[in-house]
Scaffold this motif. Sequence first.
Motif, PDB file in Angstrom:
ATOM      1  N   PRO A  17     -34.454  23.499 -28.730  1.00 42.25           N
ATOM      2  CA  PRO A  17     -33.801  24.303 -27.683  1.00 42.25           C
ATOM      3  C   PRO A  17     -33.185  25.588 -28.236  1.00 42.25           C
ATOM      4  O   PRO A  17     -33.116  26.590 -27.551  1.00 42.25           O
ATOM      5  CB  PRO A  17     -32.725  23.380 -27.130  1.00 42.25           C
ATOM      6  CG  PRO A  17     -33.203  22.010 -27.443  1.00 42.25           C
ATOM      7  CD  PRO A  17     -33.945  22.129 -28.736  1.00 42.25           C
ATOM      8  N   GLN A  18     -32.747  25.575 -29.484  1.00 40.29           N
ATOM      9  CA  GLN A  18     -32.160  26.767 -30.090  1.00 40.29           C
ATOM     10  C   GLN A  18     -33.196  27.880 -30.205  1.00 40.29           C
ATOM     11  O   GLN A  18     -32.874  29.042 -29.999  1.00 40.29           O
ATOM     12  CB  GLN A  18     -31.590  26.422 -31.479  1.00 40.29           C
ATOM     13  CG  GLN A  18     -30.871  27.574 -32.126  1.00 40.29           C
ATOM     14  CD  GLN A  18     -29.630  27.989 -31.362  1.00 40.29           C
ATOM     15  OE1 GLN A  18     -29.023  27.199 -30.677  1.00 40.29           O
ATOM     16  NE2 GLN A  18     -29.265  29.243 -31.473  1.00 40.29           N
ATOM     17  N   ILE A  19     -34.430  27.556 -30.515  1.00 42.99           N
ATOM     18  CA  ILE A  19     -35.494  28.560 -30.624  1.00 42.99           C
ATOM     19  C   ILE A  19     -35.748  29.188 -29.264  1.00 42.99           C
ATOM     20  O   ILE A  19     -35.893  30.405 -29.158  1.00 42.99           O
ATOM     21  CB  ILE A  19     -36.772  27.928 -31.203  1.00 42.99           C
ATOM     22  CG1 ILE A  19     -36.532  27.517 -32.658  1.00 42.99           C
ATOM     23  CG2 ILE A  19     -37.944  28.902 -31.130  1.00 42.99           C
ATOM     24  CD1 ILE A  19     -37.636  26.709 -33.261  1.00 42.99           C
ATOM     25  N   HIS A  20     -35.789  28.389 -28.218  1.00 43.12           N
ATOM     26  CA  HIS A  20     -35.993  28.912 -26.870  1.00 43.12           C
ATOM     27  C   HIS A  20     -34.856  29.856 -26.470  1.00 43.12           C
ATOM     28  O   HIS A  20     -35.094  30.901 -25.873  1.00 43.12           O
ATOM     29  CB  HIS A  20     -36.113  27.778 -25.852  1.00 43.12           C
ATOM     30  CG  HIS A  20     -37.323  26.923 -26.055  1.00 43.12           C
ATOM     31  ND1 HIS A  20     -38.596  27.417 -25.932  1.00 43.12           N
ATOM     32  CD2 HIS A  20     -37.455  25.623 -26.394  1.00 43.12           C
ATOM     33  CE1 HIS A  20     -39.467  26.456 -26.175  1.00 43.12           C
ATOM     34  NE2 HIS A  20     -38.795  25.352 -26.461  1.00 43.12           N
ATOM     35  N   LYS A  21     -33.629  29.486 -26.815  1.00 44.75           N
ATOM     36  CA  LYS A  21     -32.485  30.345 -26.502  1.00 44.75           C
ATOM     37  C   LYS A  21     -32.589  31.668 -27.255  1.00 44.75           C
ATOM     38  O   LYS A  21     -32.287  32.721 -26.702  1.00 44.75           O
ATOM     39  CB  LYS A  21     -31.182  29.641 -26.864  1.00 44.75           C
ATOM     40  CG  LYS A  21     -30.829  28.502 -25.945  1.00 44.75           C
ATOM     41  CD  LYS A  21     -29.541  27.849 -26.390  1.00 44.75           C
ATOM     42  CE  LYS A  21     -29.221  26.636 -25.549  1.00 44.75           C
ATOM     43  NZ  LYS A  21     -28.007  25.954 -26.009  1.00 44.75           N
ATOM     44  N   LEU A  62     -33.619  37.500 -27.205  1.00 43.88           N
ATOM     45  CA  LEU A  62     -34.345  38.680 -27.672  1.00 43.88           C
ATOM     46  C   LEU A  62     -35.056  39.382 -26.520  1.00 43.88           C
ATOM     47  O   LEU A  62     -35.049  40.614 -26.440  1.00 43.88           O
ATOM     48  CB  LEU A  62     -35.349  38.293 -28.755  1.00 43.88           C
ATOM     49  CG  LEU A  62     -34.753  37.943 -30.114  1.00 43.88           C
ATOM     50  CD1 LEU A  62     -35.826  37.404 -31.046  1.00 43.88           C
ATOM     51  CD2 LEU A  62     -34.065  39.133 -30.722  1.00 43.88           C
ATOM     52  N   CYS A  63     -35.660  38.627 -25.621  1.00 41.88           N
ATOM     53  CA  CYS A  63     -36.327  39.227 -24.460  1.00 41.88           C
ATOM     54  C   CYS A  63     -35.316  39.951 -23.581  1.00 41.88           C
ATOM     55  O   CYS A  63     -35.578  41.057 -23.108  1.00 41.88           O
ATOM     56  CB  CYS A  63     -37.054  38.163 -23.656  1.00 41.88           C
ATOM     57  SG  CYS A  63     -38.520  37.541 -24.460  1.00 41.88           S
ATOM     58  N   PHE A  64     -34.174  39.354 -23.357  1.00 39.63           N
ATOM     59  CA  PHE A  64     -33.144  39.966 -22.521  1.00 39.63           C
ATOM     60  C   PHE A  64     -32.613  41.249 -23.150  1.00 39.63           C
ATOM     61  O   PHE A  64     -32.385  42.241 -22.457  1.00 39.63           O
ATOM     62  CB  PHE A  64     -32.000  38.973 -22.295  1.00 39.63           C
ATOM     63  CG  PHE A  64     -30.883  39.527 -21.465  1.00 39.63           C
ATOM     64  CD1 PHE A  64     -31.044  39.670 -20.096  1.00 39.63           C
ATOM     65  CD2 PHE A  64     -29.695  39.906 -22.050  1.00 39.63           C
ATOM     66  CE1 PHE A  64     -30.023  40.189 -19.322  1.00 39.63           C
ATOM     67  CE2 PHE A  64     -28.671  40.417 -21.283  1.00 39.63           C
ATOM     68  CZ  PHE A  64     -28.838  40.557 -19.913  1.00 39.63           C
TER      69      PHE A  64
END
Length: 107
Positions: free
Chosen positions: A3-7, A12-14
Amino acid sequence: MRPQIHKTVLLLCFVFFSAKAFATVEWLAVNHITKELYWAETDHPEGFIGWEVIPEGKYQDALELYTAKGYTQTTYPFKLETLLAIVVLVFLISLYLRFKKKKRANA
């Protein structure tokens, strides 16, 4: 850990992909690295890497000078930031895959 990688990817996208904002033109900015001119707006500033703001009152002279030197006008001033983000993201993904491969080999 997953889940940390997804966050991190979402963060980064935001940070690097902002929504287009509509406002009045406020200032002219020039990037000597990419040789581009950008009319920055109140809600949509120029990029962070290499941009120099032209002082008010010198817009026309600067526009003529830089256009004569071959500078082009852009609507997307974040080219260098986007390239840097892609390079960092690819580097982080390759590190993750390398460590994952080493972990499987050791197991």
